[in-house]
Design a protein around this motif. Structure first.
Motif, short mmCIF file in Angstrom:
data_model
loop_
_atom_site.label_atom_id
_atom_site.label_comp_id
_atom_site.label_asym_id
_atom_site.label_seq_id
_atom_site.Cartn_x
_atom_site.Cartn_y
_atom_site.Cartn_z
N SER A 182 0.80 -1.18 0.04
CA SER A 182 -0.08 -0.11 0.10
C SER A 182 0.87 1.20 -0.01
O SER A 182 0.61 2.22 -0.64
CB SER A 182 -1.07 0.10 1.31
OG SER A 182 -1.70 -1.13 1.33
N LYS A 185 2.38 1.78 -3.44
CA LYS A 185 1.10 2.16 -4.37
C LYS A 185 0.71 3.64 -4.11
O LYS A 185 -0.02 4.08 -4.68
CB LYS A 185 0.13 1.37 -4.31
CG LYS A 185 0.45 -0.09 -4.82
CD LYS A 185 -0.54 -1.10 -4.56
CE LYS A 185 -1.75 -0.80 -5.11
NZ LYS A 185 -3.10 -1.71 -4.95
N ASP A 187 -1.18 4.53 -1.43
CA ASP A 187 -2.66 4.14 -0.96
C ASP A 187 -2.58 4.61 0.71
O ASP A 187 -3.72 4.41 1.18
CB ASP A 187 -2.95 2.76 -1.03
CG ASP A 187 -3.20 2.64 -2.71
OD1 ASP A 187 -3.56 3.70 -3.38
OD2 ASP A 187 -3.39 1.48 -3.25
N VAL A 188 -1.54 4.91 1.19
CA VAL A 188 -1.45 4.90 2.63
C VAL A 188 -1.89 6.58 3.11
O VAL A 188 -1.20 7.41 2.37
CB VAL A 188 0.02 4.88 3.16
CG1 VAL A 188 0.00 5.19 4.68
CG2 VAL A 188 0.39 3.45 2.97
N GLY A 267 -2.11 0.40 7.68
CA GLY A 267 -3.46 0.42 7.00
C GLY A 267 -4.68 0.78 8.12
O GLY A 267 -5.81 0.90 7.86
#
Length: 389
Positions: A182, A185, A187-188, A267
């Protein structure tokens, strides 16, 4: 039966490594991240640095222990190391503590914990309210099964230890991989990054103090690696393989723990983890894999606890035999006798089993009787080494 016969060298390097890794990684790490973040007041960077510092310290501790393992490769592990370094009296008193308190209490608590997790899992499908009696009975049955397993199939017990170590590491690696992926990518969320944590330290705090505060819960999560020394005399080429296992095992645990911690905090926010407390891992799993993910995580935790319980019992049934081999120890109950058929110290094993059962009952009694519960008496507090929770 043969008196003073040495135990057969039957375990290889991988079993020794699995003892190191498996005894550290119980269910504890699954429920420690919230404690770490609570101690750092939600600062994820302080928690990360805490894991690195404690992990490096443990590795250096293992390197120190590895020197003794190379020098004294015979049966006895730490008891022999203490006897060699501090003298016969110290070895004798440590031996009594291991025999009468430390190992039997830890083993009893771990098997009770296995009963807790299994009872709660069964309750979801069978619709009953788990009680302390359920925990005791399930833990007792598990204890007897693993005892017979260790006496009559000690090599198979080693294989089980290897298998459970692999299984308990898999979800940690999966969670770590997903979190790091993540990050790669992008996405965090910003508040879940270490850069954000570094910039947002409250005025009445210092990062250094928050890091120091994380050491206590993290240290408990790392404990247990030295239990592998209890099978020192049964490891093939112990002079070389046990030091390798101590160093490789603790290094592996450090990398796995740091990666798992990063996977979790990338996450979920620190505040959310603190709010959810021990249920954070269930919610994290449910977020990724829906309800089936929470169930699978429960199964992994049960396997993890059973693997740790087996490793502790494996050590426990040998402690009386090793104690009997100390220079100051009095010979009683023929604890130094090795059965010629099973190649195991049967008298030692049954004494160990009896002590564990005694503490199983004591743990149940002190957990249910009003007099003890009102005093907040907790026999399991000795498991502060605890990989258990």
């Amino acid at each position: 039966m043969a008196e003073n016969q040495k135990l057969e060298a039957k375990y290889g390097l991988f079993t020794a490594i699995s003892m190191v890794v498996g005894q550290v990684i119980g269910s504890g790490i699954f429920f420690k991240v919230d404690d770490v973040l609570l101690s750092t007041q939600g600062n994820i960077l302080a928690g990360l640095i805490g894991f690195v510092v404690v992990g490096i310290s443990v590795v250096f501790g293992a390197i120190s222990m590895a020197n003794y393992a190379e020098l004294l490769p015979k049966d006895g592990g730490i008891l022999n190391y203490v006897n060699y370094r501090f003298g016969e009296n110290a070895g004798y008193f440590v031996g009594w503590m291991y025999l009468s308190l430390f190992y039997p209490v830890l083993t009893a608590v771990l098997f009770t914990v296995s009963g807790i997790y299994i009872a709660h899992l069964c309750a979801e499908f069978m619709h009953f309210e788990p009680t302390s009696l359920h925990f005791l009975l399930i833990g007792f049955v598990n204890l007897l099964i693993f005892f017979v397993f260790n006496i009559f199939r000690p090599r198979s017990s080693g294989i089980f230890q290897q298998l459970t170590t692999v299984l308990k590491v898999l979800p940690l690696i999966l969670i770590a991989s997903m979190g790091i992926l993540s990050l790669v990518k992008g996405d965090v969320e910003e508040q879940n990054t270490f850069a954000y944590a570094a910039r947002n330290v409250a005025e009445n705090q210092t990062l250094l103090m928050l890091i120091a505060a994380s050491f206590i819960p993290i240290s408990f999560a790392f404990d247990g690696w030295y239990i592998a020394t209890q099978i020192s005399g049964e490891i093939k080429n112990s002079r070389k393989n046990l030091p390798k296992a101590l160093i490789i095992g603790t290094l592996a645990v450090m990398v796995i723990y740091i990666s798992y911690y990063m996977g979790i905090v990338f996450g979920m926010s620190g505040d959310e983890i603190i709010r959810l407390k021990d249920t954070y891992i269930t919610e994290f799993s449910r977020k990724i894999f829906a309800d089936s993910g929470a169930l699978i995580m429960q199964l992994f935790i049960i396997v993890s606890v059973l693997g740790t319980s087996n490793g502790l019992l494996l050590a426990m049934i040998r402690v009386p035999y090793q104690f009997a081999g100390l220079p100051k120890a009095k010979q009683f109950l023929k604890l130094n006798v090795v059965d010629t058929k099973t190649k195991m110290p049967v008298n030692s094993a049954f004494l160990g089993l009896g002590l564990v059962i005694f503490y199983l009952l004591a743990y149940y009694f002190t957990s249910t009787e009003k007099f003890f519960t009102e005093q907040n008496f907790d026999l399991s507090a000795i498991r502060s080494y605890s990989f258990t929770w």
